[in-house]
Design an enzyme around this catalytic site. Structure first.
Site, PDB file in Angstrom:
ATOM      1  N   ASP A 133       1.516 -16.398  39.612  1.00  0.00           N
ATOM      2  CA  ASP A 133       1.333 -17.802  40.029  1.00  0.00           C
ATOM      3  C   ASP A 133       0.420 -18.561  39.060  1.00  0.00           C
ATOM      4  OD1 ASP A 133      -1.085 -16.570  40.656  1.00  0.00           O
ATOM      5  OD2 ASP A 133      -1.228 -17.387  42.687  1.00  0.00           O
ATOM      6  N   GLU A 134      -0.266 -17.821  38.155  1.00  0.00           N
ATOM      7  CA  GLU A 134      -1.231 -18.493  37.271  1.00  0.00           C
ATOM      8  C   GLU A 134      -0.545 -19.432  36.281  1.00  0.00           C
ATOM      9  OE1 GLU A 134      -4.496 -16.010  35.984  1.00  0.00           O
ATOM     10  OE2 GLU A 134      -4.198 -14.655  37.677  1.00  0.00           O
ATOM     11  N   TYR A 157      -4.006 -15.749  29.000  1.00  0.00           N
ATOM     12  CA  TYR A 157      -3.126 -14.889  29.807  1.00  0.00           C
ATOM     13  C   TYR A 157      -2.007 -15.709  30.447  1.00  0.00           C
ATOM     14  CZ  TYR A 157      -1.459 -12.454  33.993  1.00  0.00           C
ATOM     15  OH  TYR A 157      -0.661 -11.920  34.979  1.00  0.00           O
ATOM     16  N   LYS A 161       2.104 -15.669  29.873  1.00  0.00           N
ATOM     17  CA  LYS A 161       3.089 -15.387  30.937  1.00  0.00           C
ATOM     18  C   LYS A 161       4.035 -16.579  31.104  1.00  0.00           C
ATOM     19  CE  LYS A 161       3.387 -12.273  33.330  1.00  0.00           C
ATOM     20  NZ  LYS A 161       4.067 -10.941  33.199  1.00  0.00           N
TER      21      LYS A 161
END
Ligand code: NAD
Ligand code: TYD
Length: 351
Positions: A133-134, A157, A161
């Site tokens: 969800d980040e 990060y 993603k």
């Protein structure tokens, strides 16, 4: 239908739960676990299933094009569940390039090999990409992340993603590769490497070391028991629609400081310490750079379309998690000797 399934990152935290679930539940599938065994990968996580006839482990790096090509040729996979990644935000701040290599390039290498192998017949093929969800960025006090929320990653990060998610969808639109993506909230449970908040706090409390809380501890995360995530992946893998993304979350938001307080109470009880002992270890330290304030997932699409829901209440899950860490001292000792010491010192000395 029988499957020739590649699971990447199966020696890590979530991957090991997914591998265990699939190996035990689907004896007809041929399951290959591909993992580079970085600091985060540990075959001890899979000791209970390593001799099953439907399971093979292959050590290798997803960025190694020649090796991945050979692996796809050798096993003729018809499906992939891709979890291998560099997964820790603090490490991504220290070394972003490692995240770009594994998360972006590694995903593209896998996509490319799936495309090559499946180009003449796309029926019953699936590339399932496990994401976070980040990628949606940071919420304020209100609102939830939906599948339609625009991507707005802020850490190296989450940017890596997000980029990998975009490549997955690009292969869907450009080459019609059958893909699915799921974006999940923060996981917790057994076999979680003690660089992440919950296992790090358990490890430190057990050893009477300070429990570092970044900033004022007001950041919010939405926690999901890892075995519920593995069940969601199973559901989506078998019933999800290709070209879709599914949000997975626990409907379980906690401020970090409240979570740590709850964890301290559980640790006191399980360690037989007087109430309030562990909370004395809470130490506020310098905040993480670019620290996202709040994550919260709307998982209603997955619930309505495929009937998945979390099975465990948070307190029950935390109790189970603490019990597992206290019963598995050797595991914790093995993963915290070696490289971990250096990481821990570098990360927390300067805070
Ligand atoms: P982890 O760090 O525990 O495990 C990652 C695994 O990938 C390790 O076994 C590691 O050895 C392997 N790996 C790393 N680089 C590799 C490479 N180049 N080639 C082959 N293998 C490599 O991570 P995790 O927490 O289990 O996360 C798994 C996946 O789920 C990741 O894609 C992550 O982004 C995603 N995710 C994690 C969370 C969470 O809360 N942990 C939440 C949502 C999504
Ligand atoms: P983490 O477990 O690293 O997951 P993520 O950053 O992917 O959400 O961190 C969870 C939350 O806890 C996050 O807000 C950062 C915070 N945190 C601390 O306060 N102290 C720590 O030592 C760590 C590792 C994290």
């Amino acid at each position: 239908m029988k499957r020739r399934l590649l699971i990447t990152g199966g020696a890590g935290f979530i991957g090991s739960h997914v591998v265990r679930l699939f190996v035990n539940k689907y004896p007809d599938y041929q399951i290959v676990n591909l993992d580079a065994l970085t600091y985060a990968g540990n075959l001890e996580n899979l000791a209970d299933i390593q001799d099953k006839p439907n399971y093979v482990f292959e050590k290798g790096d997803i960025t190694d094009e020649t090796f991945i090509d050979q692996l796809f040729q050798q096993y003729q996979f018809d499906s992939v569940i891709h979890l291998a990644a560099e997964s820790h935000v603090d490490r991504s701040i220290m070394d972003p390039l490692a995240f770009i290599r594994t998360n972006v390039l590694g995903t593209a290498v896998l996509l490319n090999n799936a495309r090559k192998l499946w180009k003449d017949d796309l029926t019953n093929k699936l590339f399932y990409h496990v994401s976070t969800d980040e990628v949606y960025g940071s919420l304020g006090e209100e609102g939830l992340f939906h599948e339609t929320t625009a991507y707005d990653p802020r850490s190296p990060y989450s940017a890596s993603k997000a980029s990998s998610d975009h490549f997955v969808m690009a292969y869907y639109h450009t080459y019609h590769l059958p893909v699915i993506i799921s974006n999940c909230s923060n996981n917790y449970g057994s076999h979680h490497f003690p660089e992440k908040l919950i296992p790090l706090a358990i490890h430190n409390i057990k050893n009477n070391k300070p429990v570092p809380v970044y900033g004022k501890g007001e950041n919010v995360r939405d926690w999901l028991f890892v075995e519920d995530h593995a069940r969601a992946i199973d559901t989506i893998f078998h019933q999800g629609r290709t070209g879709e993304t599914y949000n997975i979350g626990g409907f379980n938001e906690w401020k970090n400081i409240d979570l740590i307080q709850l964890l301290c109470n559980i640790m006191d009880r399980q360690l037989g310490r007087p109430e309030g002992t562990s909370a004395q270890l809470i130490t506020f330290v310098k905040d993480r750079a670019g620290h996202d304030l709040r994550y919260a997932i709307d998982a209603s699409k997955l619930n309505k379309e495929l009937g998945w829901a979390p099975s465990l209440q948070f307190e029950e899950g935390l109790e189970k998690t603490v019990s597992w860490y206290l019963a598995n001292e050797t595991w914790l000792h093995n993963v915290t000797s070696g490289e971990y010491q250096q990481y821990y010192n570098e990360q927390y000395q300067k805070r």
